[in-house]
Design a protein around this motif. Structure first.
Motif, PDB file in Angstrom:
ATOM      1  N   UNK A 274       0.818  -1.212   0.000  1.00  0.00           N
ATOM      2  CA  UNK A 274       0.000   0.000   0.000  1.00  0.00           C
ATOM      3  C   UNK A 274       0.854   1.265   0.000  1.00  0.00           C
ATOM      4  N   UNK A 275       2.025   1.191   0.614  1.00  0.00           N
ATOM      5  CA  UNK A 275       2.909   2.351   0.659  1.00  0.00           C
ATOM      6  C   UNK A 275       3.429   2.780  -0.693  1.00  0.00           C
ATOM      7  N   UNK A 276       3.319   1.913  -1.690  1.00  0.00           N
ATOM      8  CA  UNK A 276       3.804   2.226  -3.034  1.00  0.00           C
ATOM      9  C   UNK A 276       2.673   2.647  -3.982  1.00  0.00           C
ATOM     10  N   UNK A 277       1.434   2.703  -3.472  1.00  0.00           N
ATOM     11  CA  UNK A 277       0.298   3.091  -4.301  1.00  0.00           C
ATOM     12  C   UNK A 277       0.142   4.611  -4.326  1.00  0.00           C
ATOM     13  N   UNK A 278      -0.500   5.105  -5.376  1.00  0.00           N
ATOM     14  CA  UNK A 278      -0.793   6.539  -5.448  1.00  0.00           C
ATOM     15  C   UNK A 278      -1.934   6.873  -4.492  1.00  0.00           C
ATOM     16  N   UNK A 279      -2.158   8.164  -4.267  1.00  0.00           N
ATOM     17  CA  UNK A 279      -3.237   8.581  -3.373  1.00  0.00           C
ATOM     18  C   UNK A 279      -4.594   8.100  -3.834  1.00  0.00           C
ATOM     19  N   UNK A 280      -4.866   8.212  -5.133  1.00  0.00           N
ATOM     20  CA  UNK A 280      -6.137   7.754  -5.674  1.00  0.00           C
ATOM     21  C   UNK A 280      -6.307   6.255  -5.553  1.00  0.00           C
ATOM     22  N   UNK A 281      -5.228   5.517  -5.759  1.00  0.00           N
ATOM     23  CA  UNK A 281      -5.283   4.062  -5.626  1.00  0.00           C
ATOM     24  C   UNK A 281      -5.545   3.652  -4.182  1.00  0.00           C
ATOM     25  N   UNK A 282      -4.932   4.361  -3.244  1.00  0.00           N
ATOM     26  CA  UNK A 282      -5.166   4.041  -1.827  1.00  0.00           C
ATOM     27  C   UNK A 282      -6.618   4.291  -1.438  1.00  0.00           C
ATOM     28  N   UNK A 283      -7.206   5.368  -1.948  1.00  0.00           N
ATOM     29  CA  UNK A 283      -8.609   5.627  -1.639  1.00  0.00           C
ATOM     30  C   UNK A 283      -9.498   4.537  -2.224  1.00  0.00           C
ATOM     31  N   UNK A 284      -9.190   4.085  -3.425  1.00  0.00           N
ATOM     32  CA  UNK A 284     -10.023   3.027  -4.023  1.00  0.00           C
ATOM     33  C   UNK A 284      -9.837   1.696  -3.296  1.00  0.00           C
ATOM     34  N   UNK A 285      -8.626   1.440  -2.782  1.00  0.00           N
ATOM     35  CA  UNK A 285      -8.420   0.248  -1.945  1.00  0.00           C
ATOM     36  C   UNK A 285      -9.289   0.347  -0.696  1.00  0.00           C
ATOM     37  N   UNK A 286      -9.340   1.539  -0.101  1.00  0.00           N
ATOM     38  CA  UNK A 286     -10.157   1.728   1.103  1.00  0.00           C
ATOM     39  C   UNK A 286     -11.639   1.508   0.793  1.00  0.00           C
ATOM     40  N   UNK A 287     -12.081   1.918  -0.386  1.00  0.00           N
ATOM     41  CA  UNK A 287     -13.472   1.688  -0.780  1.00  0.00           C
ATOM     42  C   UNK A 287     -13.725   0.194  -0.976  1.00  0.00           C
ATOM     43  N   UNK A 288     -12.801  -0.491  -1.635  1.00  0.00           N
ATOM     44  CA  UNK A 288     -12.923  -1.951  -1.794  1.00  0.00           C
ATOM     45  C   UNK A 288     -13.016  -2.630  -0.437  1.00  0.00           C
ATOM     46  N   UNK A 289     -12.187  -2.216   0.488  1.00  0.00           N
ATOM     47  CA  UNK A 289     -12.192  -2.780   1.832  1.00  0.00           C
ATOM     48  C   UNK A 289     -13.565  -2.616   2.481  1.00  0.00           C
ATOM     49  N   UNK A 290     -14.150  -1.440   2.324  1.00  0.00           N
ATOM     50  CA  UNK A 290     -15.473  -1.186   2.899  1.00  0.00           C
ATOM     51  C   UNK A 290     -16.516  -2.130   2.318  1.00  0.00           C
ATOM     52  N   UNK A 291     -16.467  -2.332   1.013  1.00  0.00           N
ATOM     53  CA  UNK A 291     -17.457  -3.188   0.359  1.00  0.00           C
ATOM     54  C   UNK A 291     -17.289  -4.649   0.738  1.00  0.00           C
ATOM     55  N   UNK A 292     -16.055  -5.111   0.784  1.00  0.00           N
ATOM     56  CA  UNK A 292     -15.793  -6.510   1.139  1.00  0.00           C
ATOM     57  C   UNK A 292     -16.300  -6.822   2.538  1.00  0.00           C
ATOM     58  N   UNK A 293     -16.250  -5.843   3.422  1.00  0.00           N
ATOM     59  CA  UNK A 293     -16.672  -6.069   4.799  1.00  0.00           C
ATOM     60  C   UNK A 293     -18.124  -5.675   5.043  1.00  0.00           C
ATOM     61  N   UNK A 294     -18.872  -5.496   3.952  1.00  0.00           N
ATOM     62  CA  UNK A 294     -20.322  -5.373   4.065  1.00  0.00           C
ATOM     63  C   UNK A 294     -20.861  -4.003   4.376  1.00  0.00           C
ATOM     64  N   UNK A 295     -20.103  -2.937   4.108  1.00  0.00           N
ATOM     65  CA  UNK A 295     -20.585  -1.591   4.409  1.00  0.00           C
ATOM     66  C   UNK A 295     -21.745  -1.213   3.494  1.00  0.00           C
TER      67      UNK A 295
END
Length: 244
Positions: free
Chosen positions: A144-165
């Motif tokens: 994650x430390x090597x991702x761009x800012x936009x990529x990190x935000x989209x990872x955070x969105x994916x995380x939210x969806x996977x965990x049922x938000x």
């Protein structure tokens, strides 16, 4: 339908109110832009609605079921349905995008999974599916430390969806991003509302709220002073929420 009644938050020994008896409601599929001057309580309101901070007083109900009554921050059951996206997503920079998605946020994931990192194969495939949907499959095993800012935000969105938000509160999710990355993040949130029925409330610059949101709240000094359909605001409306 989410309904908020008399949401109040006090700090400094319960002597200073930051949020003042906010009453409003919102529904599945809405994307609400939260605008207003700095220091008006936007971050605090988002954290309260996402059940990350306790309320001093007020009621909060989802589909008629009270999840907060008179204060507190709700049960684990409902906190797991909420995601809070920070300006800089709290990803572990030494873990891959995939592992960050699987481990999840505090409040969304059991302490056992967070401590051990153990996941089921179905969870693994679900995480990979979400990363692919948002154009991140090739980044799955990148730290994650090597991702761009936009990529990190989209990872955070994916995380939210996977965990049922079902509800996402996003605190200035595009601050510091280049225009293309900001467009990708906001387009992703907009698509979740339109196509998956998720509810998003995001603190945004006014021009982006006007462009992407179905509804706009103007928050001033801990009170919602403006609540309109998403559109270009008039000069008098901007003036009413101290944006001119």
């Amino acid at each position: 339908m989410m309904k908020v009644e008399r949401l109040t938050l006090s700090v400094e020994g319960n002597t200073k109110e930051v949020l003042h008896g906010i009453t409003t409601q919102f529904k599945q599929g809405e994307m609400i832009g939260l605008v207003g001057p700095s220091g008006g309580g936007k971050s605090t309101l988002l954290r309260c609605l996402a059940l990350r901070d306790p309320w001093t007083g007020g009621d909060y109900s989802w589909d008629g079921k009270k999840i907060i009554s008179g204060g507190g921050k709700g049960s684990q059951k409902y906190r797991s349905k909420c995601a809070y996206l920070e300006q800089n997503p709290s990803l572990n920079p030494e873990k891959s995008a995939l592992k960050n998605v699987l481990i999840g946020q505090v409040g969304q994931t059991s302490w056992i999974r967070r401590m051990t990192g153990m996941v089921r194969s179905d969870d693994y495939m679900g995480a990979m599916d979400e990363l692919e949907k948002f154009g991140l499959l090739d980044k799955a095993h990148v730290k994650a430390g090597k991702l761009s800012g936009g990529e990190r935000q989209r990872v955070a969105i994916c995380r939210a969806l996977v965990h049922g938000a079902d509800f996402i509160a996003a605190d200035e999710p595009v601050i510091g991003l280049d225009p293309k990355s900001a467009e990708n993040v906001l387009g992703t949130l907009q698509e979740l509302c339109k196509n998956k029925g998720k509810t998003v409330i995001a603190a945004l610059p006014i021009e982006l709220a006007e462009r992407y949101c179905t509804r706009i709240w103007g928050l001033v000094d801990g009170k919602i002073e403006l609540d309109v359909t998403g559109r270009r605001l008039t000069e008098s409306e901007k003036r009413s929420i101290d944006l001119i």
